[in-house]
Design a protein around this motif. Structure first.
Motif, mmCIF file in Angstrom:
data_model
loop_
_atom_site.group_PDB
_atom_site.id
_atom_site.type_symbol
_atom_site.label_atom_id
_atom_site.label_comp_id
_atom_site.label_asym_id
_atom_site.label_seq_id
_atom_site.Cartn_x
_atom_site.Cartn_y
_atom_site.Cartn_z
ATOM 1 N N ALA A 172 0.659 -1.255 0.017
ATOM 2 C CA ALA A 172 -0.073 -0.082 -0.208
ATOM 3 C C ALA A 172 0.900 1.325 0.054
ATOM 4 O O ALA A 172 2.037 1.079 0.606
ATOM 5 C CB ALA A 172 -0.954 -0.146 1.353
ATOM 6 N N LEU A 173 0.428 2.408 -0.581
ATOM 7 C CA LEU A 173 0.928 3.748 -0.615
ATOM 8 C C LEU A 173 0.611 4.243 0.752
ATOM 9 O O LEU A 173 0.967 5.477 1.235
ATOM 10 C CB LEU A 173 0.697 4.471 -1.693
ATOM 11 C CG LEU A 173 1.671 4.240 -2.978
ATOM 12 C CD1 LEU A 173 0.924 5.087 -4.094
ATOM 13 C CD2 LEU A 173 3.020 4.842 -2.601
ATOM 14 N N ASN A 174 -0.528 3.778 1.480
ATOM 15 C CA ASN A 174 -1.057 4.559 2.831
ATOM 16 C C ASN A 174 -1.629 5.714 2.459
ATOM 17 O O ASN A 174 -1.078 6.725 3.235
ATOM 18 C CB ASN A 174 -0.035 4.548 3.742
ATOM 19 C CG ASN A 174 0.796 3.209 4.009
ATOM 20 O OD1 ASN A 174 1.963 3.038 3.825
ATOM 21 N ND2 ASN A 174 0.070 2.084 4.364
ATOM 22 N N ILE A 175 -2.411 5.890 1.480
ATOM 23 C CA ILE A 175 -2.937 7.334 1.019
ATOM 24 C C ILE A 175 -4.656 7.115 1.130
ATOM 25 O O ILE A 175 -4.975 5.930 0.967
ATOM 26 C CB ILE A 175 -2.576 7.991 -0.185
ATOM 27 C CG1 ILE A 175 -3.056 6.946 -1.110
ATOM 28 C CG2 ILE A 175 -1.123 7.919 -0.211
ATOM 29 C CD1 ILE A 175 -3.143 7.667 -2.769
ATOM 30 N N THR A 176 -5.070 8.200 1.391
ATOM 31 C CA THR A 176 -6.679 8.190 0.932
ATOM 32 C C THR A 176 -6.713 9.036 -0.404
ATOM 33 O O THR A 176 -6.114 10.078 -0.284
ATOM 34 C CB THR A 176 -7.554 8.805 2.053
ATOM 35 O OG1 THR A 176 -7.401 8.080 3.148
ATOM 36 C CG2 THR A 176 -9.032 9.059 1.450
ATOM 37 N N GLY A 177 -7.382 8.551 -1.368
ATOM 38 C CA GLY A 177 -7.277 9.246 -2.642
ATOM 39 C C GLY A 177 -8.742 9.149 -3.513
ATOM 40 O O GLY A 177 -9.464 8.297 -2.938
#
Length: 352
Positions: A265-270
């Protein structure tokens, strides 16, 4: 049908509880040519192959069950002698209790939910009482699954308990995204097994079995084709590989939840953004915690991610698909736009 369309049109394989009427139902690289031999292999007679089929069905079908989740019917596979049954998360839905019937008949049994893992569309339920003679299935080694292997799909298509179809492994290593229609979880799942064995609504959570009697996957998705009215595209189904099934089920049984997903995961909310022509053009970062993979790489809210490694990113789904083939800890180049200027960052991927 091209793969991009197939990914958009994958549907989960549950069946409505009333659907018992008979209505409408990667690997990369080239294979190596074997060395020539002066001794021809003995041909397999049709009767021998038929006997193999019958032997596998007799051995494995008692380990396959039908799961009644109230509003839908699906399938499951007996995982161990303690009454644990593995199935798809979209089969159990929001239900907590179930009626489970062996594919070979007998009276329905009560079961309760242990836990679901929608991110991989897997779940585990447990029988309230373990019947005498309960037979766990044998799960195979996903690394040995290859194109051309003969497989049998076992489950309850359209509520027809104990049904079996046959086909081959059409491909391995597929990354596909499940829709949310029909109760799907919307999960993006990597390393799936593609098969030509006929699978239909109600097969979800059942068993994809090789001729050694080993479960090599859990049938989960079918492709549909809008050119035939949204019906199932014949011979294109997908199963979650046995290795992932074991990884998730073992953690749920031990800890009541998945503690180590193994998924990058990139560990973002997008959110998906559109360009001036109203076409998907990237993923705008809404949140990027400082201790997450993207945040540590210098990516911040407002940036628009357009590439992961060599893969173009136009939507949330394409971002998930690019990450599905990677592992936590991998280093990857992330292309993004900030204020109209293109930039790159090197990120160490985190975990879902």
């Amino acid at each position: 049908m091209d793969l991009s369309r197939a990914r958009r049109l994958l549907l989960p394989l549950t069946a409505g509880a009333c659907a018992v009427a008979l209505a409408g139902g990667c690997s990369s690289g080239d294979a190596q040519r074997p060395e020539s031999s002066t001794q021809a292999a003995a041909p397999v007679s049709p009767n021998d192959l038929q006997d193999d089929y019958r032997s596998v069905i007799k051995d494995v079908l008692p380990s396959v069950v039908q799961i009644d989740a109230g509003a839908s019917l699906g399938s499951g596979v007996v995982y161990d002698g303690d009454g644990h049954i593995v199935t798809n998360a979209h089969v159990v839905g929001e239900e907590k209790t179930f009626r489970v019937t062996a594919a070979t008949g007998k009276e329905p049994m009560a079961a309760k939910l242990v836990a679901t893992y929608p991110e991989q569309d897997l779940a585990v339920v447990r029988l309230d009482s373990v019947p005498e003679g309960l037979k766990p299935a044998t799960f195979g080694d996903s690394a040995t699954v290859d194109m051309g292997h003969i497989v049998l799909a076992m489950g309850s298509p359209l509520g027809l308990s104990g049904s079996v179809t046959q086909g081959i492994v059409s491909a391995t290593g597929r990354t596909v995204s499940e829709g949310r229609t029909g109760g799907g979880t919307g999960a993006t799942i990597g390393n799936m097994v593609q098969t030509s064995a006929a699978i239909n609504p109600g097969n979800s959570g059942g068993a994809l079995v090789n001729l050694d009697g080993q479960v090599i996957g859990i049938p989960t998705l079918a492709a549909t084709d809008p050119e035939i009215g949204g019906g199932a595209a014949p011979g294109i189904g997908f199963a979650i590989p046995a290795s992932m099934v074991r990884t998730v089920a073992d953690q749920i049984i031990k800890d009541g939840k998945v503690t180590d997903s193994g998924r990058a995961a990139l560990n973002i909310t997008g959110r998906t953004v559109l360009d001036d022509a109203y076409e998907p053009a990237g993923v705008a970062v809404v949140e990027a915690p400082a201790n997450g993979a993207a945040g540590k790489a210098g990516i911040r809210p407002g940036d628009v991610i357009v590439r992961i490694g060599d893969a173009a990113v136009t939507t949330i789904t394409t971002l998930q698909e690019a990450l599905a083939s990677m592992k936590p800890g991998d280093r990857v180049s992330v292309g993004y736009e900030r204020g109209g200027t293109e930039a790159k960052a090197e990120a160490t991927l985190g975990e879902i």
